[in-house]
Design a protein around this motif. Sequence first.
Motif, PDB file in Angstrom:
ATOM      1  N   VAL A 154      -7.727  -4.340  17.093  1.00 32.81           N
ATOM      2  CA  VAL A 154      -6.328  -4.395  17.514  1.00 32.81           C
ATOM      3  C   VAL A 154      -5.418  -4.811  16.369  1.00 32.81           C
ATOM      4  O   VAL A 154      -4.360  -4.199  16.148  1.00 32.81           O
ATOM      5  N   VAL A 155      -5.809  -5.834  15.611  1.00 30.22           N
ATOM      6  CA  VAL A 155      -4.918  -6.297  14.548  1.00 30.22           C
ATOM      7  C   VAL A 155      -4.961  -5.372  13.331  1.00 30.22           C
ATOM      8  O   VAL A 155      -3.986  -5.313  12.570  1.00 30.22           O
ATOM      9  N   ALA A 156      -6.047  -4.641  13.131  1.00 32.82           N
ATOM     10  CA  ALA A 156      -6.077  -3.649  12.057  1.00 32.82           C
ATOM     11  C   ALA A 156      -5.111  -2.505  12.369  1.00 32.82           C
ATOM     12  O   ALA A 156      -4.389  -2.022  11.486  1.00 32.82           O
ATOM     13  N   VAL A 157      -5.095  -2.086  13.624  1.00 33.73           N
ATOM     14  CA  VAL A 157      -4.129  -1.062  14.049  1.00 33.73           C
ATOM     15  C   VAL A 157      -2.710  -1.590  13.892  1.00 33.73           C
ATOM     16  O   VAL A 157      -1.805  -0.874  13.436  1.00 33.73           O
ATOM     17  N   GLU A 158      -2.510  -2.859  14.243  1.00 35.93           N
ATOM     18  CA  GLU A 158      -1.188  -3.475  14.103  1.00 35.93           C
ATOM     19  C   GLU A 158      -0.723  -3.431  12.649  1.00 35.93           C
ATOM     20  O   GLU A 158       0.426  -3.054  12.357  1.00 35.93           O
ATOM     21  N   LEU A 159      -1.596  -3.800  11.718  1.00 40.29           N
ATOM     22  CA  LEU A 159      -1.226  -3.802  10.306  1.00 40.29           C
ATOM     23  C   LEU A 159      -0.887  -2.392   9.825  1.00 40.29           C
ATOM     24  O   LEU A 159       0.085  -2.194   9.083  1.00 40.29           O
ATOM     25  N   THR A 160      -1.658  -1.419  10.242  1.00 43.73           N
ATOM     26  CA  THR A 160      -1.379  -0.027   9.873  1.00 43.73           C
ATOM     27  C   THR A 160      -0.014   0.404  10.402  1.00 43.73           C
ATOM     28  O   THR A 160       0.768   1.053   9.694  1.00 43.73           O
ATOM     29  N   GLU A 161       0.286   0.041  11.638  1.00 44.90           N
ATOM     30  CA  GLU A 161       1.571   0.397  12.243  1.00 44.90           C
ATOM     31  C   GLU A 161       2.729  -0.279  11.513  1.00 44.90           C
ATOM     32  O   GLU A 161       3.767   0.355  11.257  1.00 44.90           O
ATOM     33  N   VAL A 162       2.558  -1.546  11.172  1.00 43.89           N
ATOM     34  CA  VAL A 162       3.622  -2.269  10.485  1.00 43.89           C
ATOM     35  C   VAL A 162       3.853  -1.681   9.100  1.00 43.89           C
ATOM     36  O   VAL A 162       5.001  -1.510   8.656  1.00 43.89           O
ATOM     37  N   ARG A 163       2.777  -1.361   8.394  1.00 41.00           N
ATOM     38  CA  ARG A 163       2.930  -0.718   7.078  1.00 41.00           C
ATOM     39  C   ARG A 163       3.744   0.570   7.189  1.00 41.00           C
ATOM     40  O   ARG A 163       4.617   0.849   6.355  1.00 41.00           O
ATOM     41  N   ALA A 164       3.475   1.352   8.208  1.00 43.77           N
ATOM     42  CA  ALA A 164       4.189   2.613   8.384  1.00 43.77           C
ATOM     43  C   ALA A 164       5.678   2.370   8.607  1.00 43.77           C
ATOM     44  O   ALA A 164       6.515   3.179   8.196  1.00 43.77           O
ATOM     45  N   LEU A 165       6.024   1.264   9.251  1.00 38.41           N
ATOM     46  CA  LEU A 165       7.417   0.941   9.517  1.00 38.41           C
ATOM     47  C   LEU A 165       8.118   0.317   8.308  1.00 38.41           C
ATOM     48  O   LEU A 165       9.335   0.456   8.157  1.00 38.41           O
ATOM     49  N   VAL A 166       7.356  -0.362   7.462  1.00 37.96           N
ATOM     50  CA  VAL A 166       7.941  -1.163   6.391  1.00 37.96           C
ATOM     51  C   VAL A 166       7.941  -0.475   5.034  1.00 37.96           C
ATOM     52  O   VAL A 166       8.906  -0.584   4.263  1.00 37.96           O
ATOM     53  N   ASP A 167       6.891   0.241   4.719  1.00 34.72           N
ATOM     54  CA  ASP A 167       6.661   0.663   3.339  1.00 34.72           C
ATOM     55  C   ASP A 167       7.677   1.658   2.783  1.00 34.72           C
ATOM     56  O   ASP A 167       7.786   1.801   1.567  1.00 34.72           O
ATOM     57  N   ASP A 168       8.410   2.354   3.633  1.00 34.65           N
ATOM     58  CA  ASP A 168       9.370   3.320   3.101  1.00 34.65           C
ATOM     59  C   ASP A 168      10.753   2.718   2.881  1.00 34.65           C
ATOM     60  O   ASP A 168      11.701   3.429   2.533  1.00 34.65           O
ATOM     61  N   ALA A 169      10.894   1.403   3.069  1.00 33.79           N
ATOM     62  CA  ALA A 169      12.167   0.751   2.754  1.00 33.79           C
ATOM     63  C   ALA A 169      12.427   0.865   1.255  1.00 33.79           C
ATOM     64  O   ALA A 169      11.493   0.818   0.450  1.00 33.79           O
TER      65      ALA A 169
END
Length: 209
Positions: A71-86
């Motif tokens: 669950v938390v690995a999926v969470e980290l992947t999702e957060v990266r997708a939201l954050v990394d293109d800033a």
Amino acid sequence: MTTSTGEPRRRRRPDERREEVAQTARDLALGDGLAALSLRSIASSMNVASGLVAHYEPSMEELTASTFRHVVAVELTEVRALVDDAPTGLDRLDRLVTTLLDPERDALSTIWADAWSLGRRMPLLARAARESMDSWHSYAREILLAAVAEGSVRTTEPDLVALELFALVDSTTAYALVSYRTPKERNQLVRRALEQALGLESGILARRA
């Protein structure tokens, strides 16, 4: 044997059953927290006997730990997708804080809180929590180093600031679980502390909230 519709009932392969058990555990954890996981609750959700669940997952501690990891690995992947293109490191930091403190993520906050609590008696879960926290810490440190390199923040201790960030985020999301203070107050607490730790103008992060 056939079903009431006359269609043959296919016996599920062991790997399919294991995945069904694992997915059911993840769904239960996201709905009710890690504390809700038991042979009985998983079996009830699957509409099978507890013995069948125990056959494929004989250790509830191992299942709880693996459920948390997934669950938390999926969470980290999702957060990266939201954050990394800033566009900048500071923008990425701002977006990371915004995402982590989003009330929509309260179910994940419950899972983290359960991991820290249950981990006192479940060494495998405790190890999973430590390793997952290290992964998040590394990600925050990566963002901070990028912001330092571009000159938008100042710190000689990005490792420590990354630790402080999650100490603040984790405590304020725990506050949210019992509705202590408002979302705005919790958000401002994290942002103002980061401003001081990173040598930023007072209010520069708080105004972004």
